[in-house]
Design a protein around this motif. Structure first.
Motif, PDB file in Angstrom:
ATOM      1  N   GLY A  12      71.787  42.474  64.530  1.00 28.04           N
ATOM      2  CA  GLY A  12      71.507  43.607  65.353  1.00 28.04           C
ATOM      3  C   GLY A  12      72.190  43.440  66.634  1.00 28.04           C
ATOM      4  N   PHE A  13      73.231  42.751  66.872  1.00 33.94           N
ATOM      5  CA  PHE A  13      73.722  42.667  67.946  1.00 33.94           C
ATOM      6  C   PHE A  13      74.861  43.787  68.212  1.00 33.94           C
ATOM      7  CE2 PHE A  13      76.733  40.883  64.951  1.00 33.94           C
ATOM      8  CZ  PHE A  13      78.029  41.116  65.409  1.00 33.94           C
ATOM      9  N   ARG A  14      75.140  44.003  69.651  1.00 30.06           N
ATOM     10  CA  ARG A  14      75.707  45.365  70.202  1.00 30.06           C
ATOM     11  C   ARG A  14      77.047  45.267  70.264  1.00 30.06           C
ATOM     12  NH1 ARG A  14      72.114  47.923  73.917  1.00 30.06           N
ATOM     13  NH2 ARG A  14      73.677  47.625  75.474  1.00 30.06           N
ATOM     14  N   HIS A  15      77.806  44.387  70.332  1.00 27.94           N
ATOM     15  CA  HIS A  15      79.439  44.110  70.548  1.00 27.94           C
ATOM     16  C   HIS A  15      79.855  42.949  70.527  1.00 27.94           C
ATOM     17  CE1 HIS A  15      78.423  42.963  74.802  1.00 27.94           C
ATOM     18  NE2 HIS A  15      77.712  44.025  74.828  1.00 27.94           N
ATOM     19  N   PRO A  16      80.955  42.590  70.319  1.00 26.45           N
ATOM     20  CA  PRO A  16      81.619  41.106  70.172  1.00 26.45           C
ATOM     21  C   PRO A  16      81.164  40.004  71.357  1.00 26.45           C
ATOM     22  CG  PRO A  16      83.288  42.756  69.602  1.00 26.45           C
ATOM     23  CD  PRO A  16      82.094  43.419  70.113  1.00 26.45           C
ATOM     24  N   LYS A  17      80.944  40.714  72.490  1.00 28.05           N
ATOM     25  CA  LYS A  17      80.547  39.679  73.420  1.00 28.05           C
ATOM     26  C   LYS A  17      79.155  39.388  73.732  1.00 28.05           C
ATOM     27  CE  LYS A  17      84.746  39.385  74.763  1.00 28.05           C
ATOM     28  NZ  LYS A  17      85.538  40.445  73.998  1.00 28.05           N
ATOM     29  N   ASP A  18      78.403  40.031  72.744  1.00 32.29           N
ATOM     30  CA  ASP A  18      76.836  40.246  72.808  1.00 32.29           C
ATOM     31  C   ASP A  18      76.204  38.778  72.035  1.00 32.29           C
ATOM     32  OD1 ASP A  18      74.346  40.804  73.426  1.00 32.29           O
ATOM     33  OD2 ASP A  18      74.159  42.392  71.751  1.00 32.29           O
ATOM     34  N   TYR A  19      76.915  37.848  72.262  1.00 35.33           N
ATOM     35  CA  TYR A  19      76.496  36.417  71.477  1.00 35.33           C
ATOM     36  C   TYR A  19      75.489  35.742  72.278  1.00 35.33           C
ATOM     37  CZ  TYR A  19      79.247  34.374  75.150  1.00 35.33           C
ATOM     38  OH  TYR A  19      80.104  34.053  76.394  1.00 35.33           O
ATOM     39  N   VAL A  20      74.424  34.833  71.618  1.00 33.54           N
ATOM     40  CA  VAL A  20      73.545  34.118  71.975  1.00 33.54           C
ATOM     41  C   VAL A  20      74.149  32.667  72.515  1.00 33.54           C
ATOM     42  CG1 VAL A  20      71.312  32.750  71.179  1.00 33.54           C
ATOM     43  CG2 VAL A  20      71.986  35.138  70.420  1.00 33.54           C
ATOM     44  N   SER A  21      75.048  32.114  71.709  1.00 40.72           N
ATOM     45  CA  SER A  21      75.691  31.064  72.241  1.00 40.72           C
ATOM     46  C   SER A  21      76.904  31.144  71.539  1.00 40.72           C
ATOM     47  CB  SER A  21      75.019  29.778  71.885  1.00 40.72           C
ATOM     48  OG  SER A  21      74.729  29.776  70.741  1.00 40.72           O
ATOM     49  N   TYR A  22      77.858  30.095  71.972  1.00 42.36           N
ATOM     50  CA  TYR A  22      79.107  29.974  71.306  1.00 42.36           C
ATOM     51  C   TYR A  22      79.652  28.459  71.351  1.00 42.36           C
ATOM     52  CZ  TYR A  22      80.836  28.866  76.052  1.00 42.36           C
ATOM     53  OH  TYR A  22      81.035  28.183  77.438  1.00 42.36           O
TER      54      TYR A  22
ATOM     55  N   GLU B 257      72.692  21.044  70.631  1.00 40.26           N
ATOM     56  CA  GLU B 257      71.105  21.280  70.355  1.00 40.26           C
ATOM     57  C   GLU B 257      70.774  22.190  71.738  1.00 40.26           C
ATOM     58  OE1 GLU B 257      66.835  19.000  70.052  1.00 40.26           O
ATOM     59  OE2 GLU B 257      68.756  17.696  70.373  1.00 40.26           O
ATOM     60  N   GLU B 258      71.533  22.116  72.568  1.00 40.53           N
ATOM     61  CA  GLU B 258      71.155  22.900  73.971  1.00 40.53           C
ATOM     62  C   GLU B 258      71.580  24.066  73.706  1.00 40.53           C
ATOM     63  OE1 GLU B 258      72.752  20.162  74.351  1.00 40.53           O
ATOM     64  OE2 GLU B 258      71.448  18.646  75.028  1.00 40.53           O
ATOM     65  N   ALA B 259      72.532  24.513  72.993  1.00 44.26           N
ATOM     66  CA  ALA B 259      72.946  26.044  72.666  1.00 44.26           C
ATOM     67  C   ALA B 259      72.371  26.763  71.807  1.00 44.26           C
ATOM     68  CB  ALA B 259      74.452  25.800  72.304  1.00 44.26           C
ATOM     69  N   LEU B 260      71.510  26.015  71.038  1.00 45.83           N
ATOM     70  CA  LEU B 260      70.742  26.817  69.663  1.00 45.83           C
ATOM     71  C   LEU B 260      69.586  27.330  70.047  1.00 45.83           C
ATOM     72  CD1 LEU B 260      71.370  23.927  67.201  1.00 45.83           C
ATOM     73  CD2 LEU B 260      72.718  25.942  67.052  1.00 45.83           C
ATOM     74  N   PRO B 261      69.374  28.611  69.659  1.00 43.71           N
ATOM     75  CA  PRO B 261      68.116  29.213  69.966  1.00 43.71           C
ATOM     76  C   PRO B 261      67.086  28.705  69.262  1.00 43.71           C
ATOM     77  CG  PRO B 261      69.473  30.456  68.331  1.00 43.71           C
ATOM     78  CD  PRO B 261      70.242  29.526  68.723  1.00 43.71           C
ATOM     79  N   LYS B 262      65.723  28.462  70.098  1.00 47.87           N
ATOM     80  CA  LYS B 262      64.438  28.086  69.416  1.00 47.87           C
ATOM     81  C   LYS B 262      63.691  29.314  68.681  1.00 47.87           C
ATOM     82  CE  LYS B 262      65.898  24.270  71.093  1.00 47.87           C
ATOM     83  NZ  LYS B 262      67.041  24.618  71.916  1.00 47.87           N
ATOM     84  N   GLY B 263      62.909  28.661  67.727  1.00 46.37           N
ATOM     85  CA  GLY B 263      62.112  29.759  67.159  1.00 46.37           C
ATOM     86  C   GLY B 263      62.742  30.191  65.613  1.00 46.37           C
TER      87      GLY B 263
END
Length: 614
Positions: A356-366, A390-396
Motif C-alpha cells: 500500500g505504499f504511495r511512491h518509490p521513496k515511501d519505503y520503511v527501510s533500505y 536488525e535495527e532497520a527491520l520493522p517490528k510486528g
C-alpha cells in the motif's frame, strides 16, 4: 489506462474522488495505469510556498485514494497551476522505464506558466507512450492562438534517448486537458435547448476542435470518442446550472481527451522499425463527464482505454529472491540478479515497502545494493546478496514488498511479491520510539523540501510533516538558512551536491543547553563543543584553511537515499540568535553535522546532556 482531466478552478480538493477514478466499479481491477491532468490548481505565492514545503493537497488526495488499490505514483510534473500525475500498479513498476518529464510555458508570450503543457513520457513494456496535459488560451475568438500554442508545445518538448525524442515520435500519445475549444455560430439559447433536449449531435459539427481535426495539419491522426455528455463549461460553482452571471458564457466542451497512434514507418527493411508500429491498437471503453463534482466551474472528464501491444518485455532488469516470511532478523537476506546490459550504480538501493505504499521513496527501510562482487555477478549472471540489519527491520506483523531502485534510471527495476514479516516487538524498540517522540519539538524546526530538479516525491517522512500546518505562529522568530548539504558536506550523488560549492557560507551552531540564553558568545559554544564531554560527539578537521566539524559516529560514507537530490534545501533557525552572532560564527567556521542515515547515532549535533537529533 484511465485518463482524467479537470480544471479545478483554484478550488480545494473534494472529500471523495472514487467515482471520478471509477474506483467504485469492477473496472478498477482491470486498470493498470491512471493519468490525471489538473489545470488551475491554486498557485498564488503563499500557496506555492506551502506546496514547495509539502506535497500539494491534490497530489496527496490522489495518492491517499489510490494507494489502497496498489497504485503507485511513478511520476509527476507541475508548471504553476498545471499538474500531471501518472500512477501504475506496483507489479508493473519494473516494466516502466525511461521516465522523463517536460513542460512548456505559453502564457504571456512564453514567459508565464498559467497556460502551456506538461508531459510525462515512459517506456511501457518496451513501447514508448507520452501523456500530455495542456491548458490552452480561452475565449471563442482565440482558436488560431490555440493552434499556435499547441504547435509550440509539440516543437519545444524534447526528450533524451535514442528513440522518441519528440512527442509525436512516441508509439502512443494521450493529449488531454482544458483545451478551451468552443461552439461556433450557434447562440446560447439554441445551445442550451440542445442540451436540455439531449440532441447533442446538433452541436458537434460546430465544435471548434471537431472542425480543427479535419483542417489543421498539426492535429492529423488525433482521435476522440463521441461527445455523448453535456458540455463541461461553464457552471455556477456549487451547482449543475450553466453560467447565470452577467457574462452568461455559452456552454462548451472545453475539457477533452484525445489519442494518437504513431503510423507505421515506410521504406524500412526487416528490423527497420519496432514491432509495435502498425499493430498497436487502442479501444476507448468509456468517455464521460462527472456532474457530481461541483467545486469548480468545470466538470471533470474521464476516459478508459484498452491498449494492446504486439509484444511485451516481461523480464525485469533485476530479479529479487526473498524468503516467504521473515520471523527472525537473520532471515532478512536479499538475493538479486541483474539482467545483461543493466547499468548498475554504487548508489542503487533496495527498499523495503509496506503493502500500500504511495511512491518509490515511501519505503520503511533500505539497504545499499553494494555487493563486493557486484560487477562479477553482473558479468557472469550470478546472484548478489545483501542483508538488512536488525535495527532497520520493522517490528510486528505485516505484509511487505522489496524493490530495487536504480539511481541511473530513477525508477524501480525489480520488485518481489508481497511477503510476511513477523518480528517480536522488543522493549528496545519501544524506548526508541519514545526517544524519537521526545525529540519531536526539535523536529518541528526542520522542514522537508523537494529539490527543484527532483521528479519524484520525497520519502515517506514527508507525510509526517505534511499533517502539520506550517502556520507562522508555530515558527515565530525563525528565518530560512541554507542547509549543510548546500555547503558540499554531503556525499549525495545528486548533481547539486557534486558541484564545488563555496565554503564561506556562515552558519550557527546552537547546542541545546544554550537555547534561550541570548548572552552566550559563539566562542563559548565552540569551547563547549571541544570539551571532553563534547569530544565523543564531534571531530574537528582542517579543510582548505577552515574548520569543519563532522560526526565521528556518523560517517559521511553512510549516506541516505533520502538525500539523493531530494531533501532538504533549507533549515530554520532563530532570528534573534542568528542575527546576533552571524559574523562571529562565520569567522570561526562552525558547521553542525547532520544525520546521514536512519542508523546513525542520535547524538550528532547536540550536547551530551540532550542526546537528540538536531
Amino acid at each position: 489506462i484511465t485518463v482524467v482531466t479537470w480544471n479545478v478552478g483554484t478550488a480545494m480538493p473534494p472529500n471523495d474522488v472514487t467515482s471520478l477514478l471509477h474506483l467504485n466499479t469492477g473496472e478498477t481491477n482491470d486498470v493498470d495505469m491512471i493519468a490525471i491532468g489538473l489545470q488551475e490548481v491554486n498557485s498564488k505565492i503563499n500557496k506555492r510556498l506551502k506546496d514547495a514545503l509539502f506535497t500539494d493537497q491534490w497530489s496527496e488526495l490522489f495518492m491517499d485514494v489510490l494507494s489502497p488499490f496498489h497504485f503507485i505514483l511513478i511520476s509527476t510534473v507541475r508548471m504553476q497551476g498545471v499538474i500531471l500525475l501518472v500512477f501504475a500498479k506496483y507489479y508493473h513498476l519494473p516494466f516502466l522505464q525511461d521516465i522523463q518529464t517536460d513542460c512548456t510555458r505559453t502564457g504571456l508570450g512564453g514567459y508565464w506558466g498559467n497556460k502551456g503543457g506538461v508531459s510525462v513520457r515512459l517506456s511501457i513494456f518496451g513501447h514508448m507512450v507520452c501523456f500530455l496535459n495542456c491548458h490552452l488560451p480561452a475565449h471563442l475568438e482565440k482558436a488560431e492562438q490555440r493552434k499556435e500554442d499547441f504547435a509550440t508545445i509539440l516543437h519545444m518538448q524534447q526528450f533524451e534517448g535514442p528513440v522518441a525524442n519528440g512527442i509525436l515520435d512516441h508509439d502512443l500519445v494521450f493529449w488531454f486537458g482544458d483545451l478551451n475549444f468552443r461552439i461556433e455560430s450557434l447562440d446560447i439559447c439554441f445551445v442550451k435547448y440542445a442540451i436540455d433536449s439531449n440532441v447533442l449531435s446538433q452541436l458537434w459539427e460546430k465544435d471548434q476542435l471537431n472542425i480543427a481535426k479535419s483542417t489543421w495539419p498539426v492535429l492529423r491522426g488525433f482521435q476522440e470518442g463521441p461527445l455523448n455528455f453535456p458540455p463541461t463549461f461553464k457552471f455556477d460553482v456549487g451547482t449543475n446550472k450553466y453560467d447565470s452571471s452577467a457574462k452568461k458564457r455559452k456552454p462548451a466542451w472545453t475539457d477533452r481527451i484525445l489519442w494518437k497512434i504513431k503510423p507505421p514507418s515506410k521504406g524500412l527493411g526487416a528490423g527497420g522499425h519496432r514491432p509495435s508500429q502498425g499493430v498497436l491498437s487502442v479501444s476507448q471503453l468509456c468517455y464521460c463527464s462527472h456532474m457530481e463534482y461541483t467545486v469548480s466551474d468545470h466538470k471533470p472528464v474521464a476516459a478508459i482505454f484498452a491498449v494492446q501491444f504486439a509484444s511485451k518485455v516481461d523480464k525485469p532488469l533485476v530479479e529479487i529472491y526473498v524468503a516467504d516470511e521473515w520471523s527472525r532478523p537473520e532471515q532478512a537476506v536479499v538475493r538479486y540478479k541483474m539482467a545483461v546490459g543493466f547499468h548498475r550504480s554504487s548508489w542503487d538501493w533496495i527498499g523495503l515497502y509496506r503493502v500500500g505504499f504511495r511512491h518509490p521513496k515511501d519505503y520503511v527501510s533500505y539497504v545499499w545494493a553494494r555487493s563486493d562482487d557486484g560487477e562479477r555477478c553482473l558479468e557472469k549472471q550470478l546472484c548478489a546478496q545483501v542483508m538488512f540489519s536488525e535495527e532497520a527491520l520493522p517490528k510486528g506483523n505485516g505484509e511487505y514488498i522489496l524493490g530495487y531502485y536504480s539511481n541511473t534510471s530513477s525508477s524501480i527495476a525489480g520488485v518481489t511479491e508481497p511477503f510476511q514479516i513477523s518480528l517480536p516487538r522488543s522493549e528496545e524498540g519501544g524506548s526508541s520510539t519514545d526517544s524519537s517522540g521526545s525529540s519531536s519539538e526539535e523536529d518541528d524546526s526542520t522542514l522537508v523540501l523537494l529539490a527543484p530538479k527532483s521528479r519524484s516525491p520525497s520519502p515517506g517522512k514527508m507525510k509526517r510533516h505534511r499533517s502539520r500546518s506550517p502556520s507562522l505562529a508555530k515558527f515565530q522568530g525563525l528565518i530560512l538558512r541554507p542547509s549543510s548539504r548546500d555547503r558540499g558536506t554531503s556525499r549525495s550523488p545528486s548533481p547539486q551536491s557534486r558541484r564545488s560549492l563555496p565554503r564561506n557560507i556562515p552558519t550557527i551552531h546552537l547546542p541545546q543547553e544554550e537555547l534561550g540564553h541570548h548572552g552566550v558568545k559563539t566562542k563559548e559554544l565552540g569551547q563547549a563543543a571541544e570539551s571532553p564531554e563534547g569530544s565523543s560527539f564531534y571531530q574537528t578537521v582542517q579543510e582548505q584553511g577552515g574548520l569543519q566539524r563532522v560526526s565521528a559516529d556518523s560517517p559521511l560514507a553512510r549516506a541516505d537515499p533520502r538525500n539523493l537530490g531530494l531533501l532538504p534545501a533549507l533549515r530554520l533557525e532563530m532570528i534573534d540568535q542568528a542575527l546576533g552572532r552571524r559574523q562571529e560564527s562565520a569567522g570561526q567556521g562552525y558547521y553542525p553535522c547532520r544525520k546521514m542515515s536512519p542508523t546513525s547515532p542520535p547524538g550528532c549535533g547536540t550536547s551530551p546532556k540532550e542526546g537528540h537529533s538536531p
